[in-house]
Scaffold this motif. Structure first.
Motif, PDB file in Angstrom:
ATOM      1  N   THR B 194       0.371  -1.333   0.021  1.00  0.00           N
ATOM      2  CA  THR B 194      -0.017   0.023   0.498  1.00  0.00           C
ATOM      3  C   THR B 194       0.633   1.171   0.745  1.00  0.00           C
ATOM      4  O   THR B 194       0.800   1.541  -0.887  1.00  0.00           O
ATOM      5  CB  THR B 194      -1.058   0.209   1.188  1.00  0.00           C
ATOM      6  N   THR B 198       1.122   4.061  -2.938  1.00  0.00           N
ATOM      7  CA  THR B 198       0.951   5.682  -1.983  1.00  0.00           C
ATOM      8  C   THR B 198       1.813   6.412  -3.499  1.00  0.00           C
ATOM      9  O   THR B 198       1.546   7.334  -3.785  1.00  0.00           O
ATOM     10  CB  THR B 198       0.035   5.855  -1.269  1.00  0.00           C
ATOM     11  N   SER B 227      -7.078   8.181  -4.839  1.00  0.00           N
ATOM     12  CA  SER B 227      -8.267   8.059  -3.996  1.00  0.00           C
ATOM     13  C   SER B 227      -7.625   6.761  -2.882  1.00  0.00           C
ATOM     14  O   SER B 227      -7.502   5.633  -3.571  1.00  0.00           O
ATOM     15  CB  SER B 227      -9.722   8.518  -4.419  1.00  0.00           C
ATOM     16  N   PRO B 228      -8.973   5.686  -1.721  1.00  0.00           N
ATOM     17  CA  PRO B 228      -8.546   4.842  -1.390  1.00  0.00           C
ATOM     18  C   PRO B 228      -9.192   4.149  -2.439  1.00  0.00           C
ATOM     19  O   PRO B 228      -8.960   3.329  -2.391  1.00  0.00           O
ATOM     20  CB  PRO B 228      -9.466   4.980  -0.559  1.00  0.00           C
ATOM     21  N   THR B 231      -7.258   2.964  -5.195  1.00  0.00           N
ATOM     22  CA  THR B 231      -5.434   2.569  -4.570  1.00  0.00           C
ATOM     23  C   THR B 231      -6.206   1.022  -4.828  1.00  0.00           C
ATOM     24  O   THR B 231      -5.660   0.187  -5.058  1.00  0.00           O
ATOM     25  CB  THR B 231      -5.288   3.088  -3.468  1.00  0.00           C
ATOM     26  N   ASN B 232      -7.853   0.851  -4.459  1.00  0.00           N
ATOM     27  CA  ASN B 232      -8.317  -0.447  -4.264  1.00  0.00           C
ATOM     28  C   ASN B 232      -7.826  -1.477  -5.373  1.00  0.00           C
ATOM     29  O   ASN B 232      -7.637  -2.488  -6.343  1.00  0.00           O
ATOM     30  CB  ASN B 232      -9.243  -0.558  -3.474  1.00  0.00           C
TER      31      ASN B 232
END
Lengths: 275, 246
Positions: B194, B198, B227-228, B231-232
């Motif tokens: 992660t 980022t 954004s979250p 990123t997923n």
């Protein structure tokens, strides 16, 4: 004072670091020392009164001799001579001992080879080195100071070798990556890490050196506290012997209080003191 | 390590790196490890613990010369390199500001570093000693030191390990803030996917020991759009491309 910054440290912690030197806190130890010394003087005075003898003068008598010697200038002349020798021997021993110690601590193979030498020199009696120095190099100032330094060097080597072994390689690597200049490495990486060991070697060094300097003066110099003590020994003048001894102890105490301790406080200012 | 021409990328070509233990057992940590980092690019080196990521960085930093192969460092406005180590490695006997200034070359010692300290939230900490800092603040000081020298290349060795998730996240954003102001060729080692998603432009995935490049994951998405949810999505496509990698 409980405001917290972003990472959870209280500001009270920071304030506590600067506001610790209260006046009572510094006064109490000094008072204790004074009372303790006065007590010793009183005990001495009582004992001298109980057993009056020329070989055991009281503090008053010693004080009279001290004033007499100070008035004639002899005291300061001889104190100065001894102090000069102590300083010279100390500087020589610390520099040579530190260099050798750091090298031995850094290079394992050199250490294995030279370790027996260090042990040998550690165990040679001071008197032997002094006598040999005078025989080989004559009754000179250089022989006197050199003999004292050689007596002290093995002690410095052993202490500084431990210091060099304890050096943290991470700081050296950081300095290598950021390309510190050699002088910066010495000043900001090496010396701060060695400081506790330098302090230990200095402390034990000064005490040992001044005692050996007296022997050197007794055996082959025509001035200094050791020479005077030898002179008054032949005259059986115990008061004068004590006067010179106490005067020099006082000088060393002043050096400790006004020079050694402030330097040490400055060098360790970054350590977090227990609250 | 012969730098050739200006603006050359970081080029790594390590044939082999072997450790020999005191008992004579030899372990090959790296074999045929080669990759490139482009000028001004932020690349993450991702791999499981103990796969030789730190070893690679130590070779590139010039701290380990016992290897076969070669590498070439970029030549920017300066040929300086900066590193943020796993531990902050600040000098405990110097203040935060002295720690930063000592890393600067002599002619830049007096330079203005107010803006950098402000960005990293260290403005009030300049005169503190490292022992008076929390780990998070000490890490920020280590970042300040690395960026202050305006390096041609920046190496980061898991600079946010052993921090709690929130503080680590905060520091990642600070790192991006400082880095975006003046994009520097950067190579960061991490085992945190992660984190890599980022921060990085590209992720170089390493295989376990003896380490070599398993593949490269190109994150096309600009950082401000990560954004979250995005990123997923990136995570999902990463796992599709590299099944079995954490």
């Amino acid at each position: 004072m409980t405001t917290r910054d972003g990472d959870g440290r209280t500001l009270g912690d920071m304030a506590g670091i600067s506001s610790r030197s209260g006046s009572t806190a510094t006064l109490m130890p000094a008072l204790t020392v004074t009372i303790s010394l006065l007590g010793l003087g009183l005990l001495w005075s009582l004992a001298a009164n109980a057993w009056p003898s020329r070989a055991f003068p009281g503090p008053g008598e010693v004080w009279q001799v001290l004033l007499r010697e100070a008035a004639s200038g002899d005291l300061f002349y001889h104190l100065g001579a001894t102090l000069g020798r102590v300083a010279a021997a100390y500087v020589v021993a610390m520099i040579i001992g530190s260099v050798i110690g750091i090298l031995l601590g850094s290079y394992r193979r050199a250490d294995r080879f030279f370790n027996p030498w260090v042990i040998l020199f550690l165990n040679i009696p001071a008197l032997v080195i002094i006598v040999l120095a005078y025989i080989w190099f004559g009754l000179t100032e250089a022989a006197a100071i050199g003999a004292v330094a050689v007596n002290k060097i093995p002690n410095v080597v052993v202490t500084m070798r431990e210091g060099a072994r304890a050096l943290d390689p991470r700081y050296a690597e950081m300095a290598a990556v950021y390309r510190f200049a050699p002088l910066d490495r010495l000043r900001h990486i090496l010396l701060p890490q060695l400081q506790p060991y330098l302090a230990a070697a200095s402390r034990s060094g000064i005490a040992l050196i001044w005692k050996i300097v007296l022997v050197v003066e007794l055996l082959g110099r025509s001035n200094g506290v050791g020479f005077q003590i030898h002179l008054y020994f032949q005259l059986f003048d115990v008061a004068a012997i004590l006067a010179y001894t106490l005067a020099f102890v006082a000088v060393m105490l002043v050096i400790e209080l006004l020079l050694v301790q402030p330097v040490e406080r400055h060098a360790t200012r970054w350590r977090r003191r227990p609250a | 390590m012969q730098p050739v021409g200006a603006a050359a990328p970081l080029r790594v070509d390590i044939a082999e790196k072997t450790f020999r233990s005191a008992q004579g057992v030899s372990v090959t940590a790296l074999r045929n490890l080669s990759f490139e980092v482009r000028q001004g690019e932020f690349v993450c080196l991702l791999g499981p613990s103990g796969c030789g990521k730190t070893t690679t960085l130590r070779i590139l930093l010039g701290l380990d010369r016992q290897f076969s192969g070669s590498f070439q460092l970029p030549e920017g406005s300066s040929n300086r390199i900066a590193a943020v180590f796993q531990e902050p490695t600040l000098l405990p006997w110097r203040t935060v500001e002295e720690n930063v200034r000592l890393a600067l070359p002599k002619d830049l010692r007096a330079k203005n570093i107010d803006a950098l300290f402000d960005t990293l939230g260290l403005a009030g900490m300049r005169s503190l000693y490292p022992a008076e800092l929390s780990l998070g603040l000490a890490r920020r000081a280590a970042l300040a030191r690395a960026f202050a020298i305006e390096p041609a290349v920046l190496f980061l060795d898991e600079p946010f390990v052993s921090l709690d998730g929130r503080t680590a996240g905060q520091l990642r954003h600070l790192l991006l803030d400082v880095w975006s102001a003046k994009p520097t060729t950067a190579l960061m080692v991490t085992h945190n996917l992660t984190e890599a998603l980022t921060l990085a432009d590209r992720i170089i995935v390493l295989a376990p020991r003896p380490s070599h490049v398993l593949g490269v994951f190109d994150i096309g998405l600009p950082r401000q759009h990560r954004s979250p949810e995005a990123t997923n999505d990136l995570l999902r496509s990463f796992h599709q491309k590299f099944p079995g990698v954490t």
